[in-house]
Design a protein around this motif. Sequence first.
Motif, mmCIF file in Angstrom:
data_model
loop_
_atom_site.group_PDB
_atom_site.id
_atom_site.type_symbol
_atom_site.label_atom_id
_atom_site.label_comp_id
_atom_site.label_asym_id
_atom_site.label_seq_id
_atom_site.Cartn_x
_atom_site.Cartn_y
_atom_site.Cartn_z
ATOM 1 N N MET A 234 -43.288 -28.600 -49.445
ATOM 2 C CA MET A 234 -44.655 -28.848 -50.081
ATOM 3 C C MET A 234 -45.749 -28.908 -49.485
ATOM 4 O O MET A 234 -46.818 -29.201 -49.818
ATOM 5 C CB MET A 234 -44.388 -30.061 -51.030
ATOM 6 C CG MET A 234 -43.306 -29.952 -52.126
ATOM 7 S SD MET A 234 -43.186 -31.239 -53.331
ATOM 8 C CE MET A 234 -41.857 -30.480 -54.297
ATOM 9 N N GLN B 211 -49.588 -20.209 -56.867
ATOM 10 C CA GLN B 211 -48.834 -21.201 -56.174
ATOM 11 C C GLN B 211 -49.701 -22.434 -56.061
ATOM 12 O O GLN B 211 -48.732 -23.690 -56.137
ATOM 13 C CB GLN B 211 -48.715 -20.364 -54.601
ATOM 14 C CG GLN B 211 -47.745 -19.091 -54.750
ATOM 15 C CD GLN B 211 -47.540 -18.664 -53.379
ATOM 16 O OE1 GLN B 211 -48.504 -18.829 -52.467
ATOM 17 N NE2 GLN B 211 -46.545 -18.093 -53.049
ATOM 18 N N GLN C 92 -47.906 -25.867 -57.046
ATOM 19 C CA GLN C 92 -47.498 -27.074 -56.221
ATOM 20 C C GLN C 92 -48.222 -28.090 -56.794
ATOM 21 O O GLN C 92 -47.681 -29.525 -56.506
ATOM 22 C CB GLN C 92 -48.191 -26.553 -54.842
ATOM 23 C CG GLN C 92 -47.943 -27.444 -53.885
ATOM 24 C CD GLN C 92 -48.674 -27.138 -52.394
ATOM 25 O OE1 GLN C 92 -49.240 -26.047 -52.430
ATOM 26 N NE2 GLN C 92 -48.169 -27.862 -51.391
#
Length: 266
Positions: free
Chosen positions: A1, A10, A14
Motif C-alpha cells: 500500500m 487504483q 487504495q
Amino acid sequence: MKEVVRTPIQMEFQIKALTNFSSFCRETKQYEKALNLLARRDSVLQTYLEFKAKNDKKNYAERLKIQELKHELNESEDVNRINTHVAAICIFLLVISVAATFKSISMYRKLKKQGAVNYRLQGMIKKCDEGDVPESHSASMDQYELLFWQALHKVRDEQYFLKSDLTIETLADVLNTNRSYLSVSINRFCDKGFSVWLNNFRIQHAEQLMRENPSIALKDLPEQCGYATTGTFVRNFKRCHNMSPSEFMNKLLIEQTLPKVEKTFQ
C-alpha cells in the motif's frame, strides 16, 4: 500500500483500502499505525483530487472545443442551406424570366401577324360592304383567304349567325367546301375556332340590342341572337364580358341614368 498509484481506479481502490485498514487499527487499539494509514490515505486522496481536477479541466477544454466545432458546423450548414435556397430561387426566377421572354416574343409575333391579318380583313370587309369582290381582288387571295371572306360575308352580313342550327358543316355546305378547309381558314385569319368566332357575332348582336333597348326582356334575347338555349347564351356572354346579361343590363341602366341625375342637380 506504500507504492505510489497513478491510475484513478487504483487510487480510488487504495483510498478505500487505507480507510478500512485504519478503522481496523483503531478498533484493535493500534492508534499510531492507524494515524500513519490515515496520513497515507490523505496523501493519496490529494494526489487523486489533483489528478481529477486536471483531468476535468482537460475534459472541459475538449468539450468547449467540441461545442465550438459543432457551432461552426451548424453555421456552415446554415450557410449552405441559405446558399441552396438562394440558388434555387435564382434558377426559378431565371426560368420564369426565360419563359416570359419567349412568351413575349411569341405574343409580339402573334400580334404582328394578327395586325397584318386585321389590316387585310378591313379591306375585305370594306369590299363586302360595297358588294361582290372584284375578280382582280379575288385573284390576289389564296384559297383560304377567299374562303374566309365568303364565310365572313355569309355569317356577318347575311346574319347567318342568327340561325340557331348553324354549324361549321352546314356553313361549309353553303360555301360549297368542306369542314376542314373552312376550319383552317377561320383559324388562320381569326386565330380562334368556329364556335368562338360564331358566338362573338351573336354576343355583339345581343349587346347591340340591349344598348338600343335597355328594358328588353332578357328571356327573349337568346332566341333573337341565334341561341337554342338560355344557358348557352349566358355562358358565352360571361365569357365575353365577365358578367351575366342581367348584370350588363343593370350597368347600362346606370350609365344611362347617371347623366340625367347629374343634369337634374346642375
